[in-house]
Design a protein around this motif. Sequence first.
Motif, short mmCIF file in Angstrom:
data_model
loop_
_atom_site.label_atom_id
_atom_site.label_comp_id
_atom_site.label_asym_id
_atom_site.label_seq_id
_atom_site.Cartn_x
_atom_site.Cartn_y
_atom_site.Cartn_z
N ASP A 87 -2.62 -5.21 -9.20
CA ASP A 87 -3.13 -6.25 -9.47
C ASP A 87 -4.42 -5.86 -8.39
OD1 ASP A 87 -1.08 -7.73 -9.96
OD2 ASP A 87 -0.46 -7.45 -8.14
N ASN A 88 -5.44 -5.37 -9.31
CA ASN A 88 -7.16 -4.51 -8.88
C ASN A 88 -7.44 -5.53 -7.97
OD1 ASN A 88 -6.97 -1.30 -9.80
ND2 ASN A 88 -5.84 -3.83 -10.90
N ARG A 89 -7.54 -7.29 -8.66
CA ARG A 89 -9.15 -7.86 -7.90
C ARG A 89 -7.89 -8.63 -7.08
NH1 ARG A 89 -9.08 -11.43 -13.85
NH2 ARG A 89 -6.46 -10.91 -13.48
N ARG A 90 -7.15 -8.82 -6.80
CA ARG A 90 -6.88 -9.29 -5.14
C ARG A 90 -7.19 -8.41 -4.15
NH1 ARG A 90 -0.72 -11.07 -6.70
NH2 ARG A 90 -1.43 -10.62 -8.50
N LEU A 91 -6.54 -7.07 -4.48
CA LEU A 91 -6.34 -5.83 -3.25
C LEU A 91 -8.35 -5.58 -3.13
CD1 LEU A 91 -5.49 -3.56 -1.99
CD2 LEU A 91 -5.66 -2.03 -3.92
N LYS A 92 -9.14 -5.97 -4.36
CA LYS A 92 -10.36 -5.94 -4.52
C LYS A 92 -10.92 -7.10 -3.07
CE LYS A 92 -15.05 -5.09 -4.49
NZ LYS A 92 -14.99 -2.85 -3.74
N ALA A 93 -10.16 -8.43 -3.83
CA ALA A 93 -10.36 -9.31 -2.44
C ALA A 93 -10.35 -9.11 -1.08
CB ALA A 93 -10.47 -10.43 -3.01
N PHE A 94 -8.82 -8.22 -1.14
CA PHE A 94 -8.70 -8.19 0.71
C PHE A 94 -9.19 -7.04 0.81
CE2 PHE A 94 -5.13 -11.24 1.56
CZ PHE A 94 -4.97 -11.93 0.88
N GLN A 95 -9.50 -6.38 0.21
CA GLN A 95 -10.62 -5.00 1.13
C GLN A 95 -11.68 -5.80 1.59
OE1 GLN A 95 -11.49 -1.65 -1.74
NE2 GLN A 95 -8.97 -0.94 -1.31
N GLU A 96 -12.20 -6.50 0.56
CA GLU A 96 -14.09 -6.77 1.13
C GLU A 96 -13.29 -7.88 2.56
OE1 GLU A 96 -16.21 -7.07 -2.60
OE2 GLU A 96 -16.05 -9.04 -1.63
N ALA A 97 -12.38 -8.23 2.25
CA ALA A 97 -12.38 -9.15 3.68
C ALA A 97 -11.65 -8.74 5.29
CB ALA A 97 -11.76 -10.46 3.61
N GLY A 98 -11.55 -7.58 5.21
CA GLY A 98 -10.84 -6.68 5.63
C GLY A 98 -9.42 -7.38 5.95
N ILE A 99 -8.70 -7.84 5.52
CA ILE A 99 -7.39 -8.75 6.04
C ILE A 99 -5.99 -8.18 5.35
CG2 ILE A 99 -6.45 -11.37 6.00
CD1 ILE A 99 -9.11 -12.51 5.97
N THR A 100 -5.56 -7.93 6.33
CA THR A 100 -4.30 -7.59 5.78
C THR A 100 -3.17 -7.94 4.91
OG1 THR A 100 -3.58 -6.60 7.57
CG2 THR A 100 -1.87 -6.89 6.63
#
Lengths: 94, 219
Positions: B174-187
Motif C-alpha cells: 500500500d504504497n500511497r498510504r506509506l508515502k503520505a505517512f512518511q511525509e507526515a512523519g507519523i506512525t
Amino acid sequence: MSDSTNDIEEQIHGLRQRAISKQDFLELLSLLREDFRVNSNQWENTTLESYLEAMEAWAAQMEQYYASRGVSVDPDRPGWRVFVDILLAARVYE
Amino acid sequence: MVNQSVSNFHIAYHHTYFVGRDDWGFSAWAHNVGEGCGGRLSAAEKDHVRELVGQGVPVRDAVQQVRSARPATPTTPTPPADTPPSATGDGSGAAGVVPGRRVFLTPEEFANLPRTGTIDPMKIRFSQDSIKGSFKDGGNVHQLAADLIAGKVDPNSIPPIRLVERDGKIYTLDNRRLKAFQEAGITISYEKLDTIPTKELYKFTTINEGVDIVVRAPR
C-alpha cells in the motif's frame, strides 16, 4: 473473499501460468470482464482513465518486475504474455 | 575509516530525500532534523499552521512554510560501495532514521512483530517505483500528509498498510498510504501478511530497493 472471486482469480492465475496464445489472451479478456463485473471493489483502477494510466505506469517499469522474478523479456518484441501482464497489473497498480 | 568530502545541501519540498544505488557506489540522504524530526510539528508550529490556514493559506503550503523555517540538517553522502545500504543498513534502531543511513525493518524484526500494530513508516520499503498522486476515492497523497500533520485526519481512521517480506526485505503493498505517512512523519498502522497475494506481485517495480518512490504527476 467470495467463492466467485476465488474461482475467477484461480482461472486467471492458471491462464497466466500457461504458455500464452492468442486464444489464451481472448480468454483472459473475458475473465477480466467477469472479474470487473463481480469484483470491481477489489480493483485499484475502476475508471478507464485510471486503468489506462496504471497500464502506462506499469509498462514503463515492467522490465523491473520481470527482473525481480528472474524473467527476461524483450520489450521491443512483446508476446501475448506481456499483454496479459499489463492488463493484470493495471488492476492493482497504484 | 574512510576519509571523504562532505557537502551540505537542501532539498526543497521534501522532508526526506534519497538518491543513489548500490551499483553507483554512492548514495545521499537528506532528512530535516531538529525539534520536529519525523515530520511532526511542535505545538507552536501547529499553532502557526492554524494561523496561516486561517489567513487563507492552503494547509500544505502552510505546513511547508512552517517547516521551511526550521533549520535543515542535511546528512553526508553514505560510504561508498564497501558498505552498501542493502548489506549493512538494515539494522534495528529506535529512532527509525539515523544520520546518513536509513534503518529498515529486518526479517527478524518483522517475524517478531505482532500481526497488527503501528510502526515507524520510515522503516518500511515501497514495492512500486511510482504511485499516482491520488487515492481510489480521489483524495490526494500530499494532502493526506498535510491533514495528518495538521490533525485534521485521525491516523487511526486510515486502513492499515499490508507488510510483506520478499527476498529478505520488508515491503508494503500500500504504497500511497506509506508515502503520505512518511511525509507526515507519523506512525502508521500495519497488518502482516504471510504470503504475497499473487496478483499483487505486479507491484514490485521498485528500482531502489523500495527506499523512495516517485509520485506521478497528473497529465
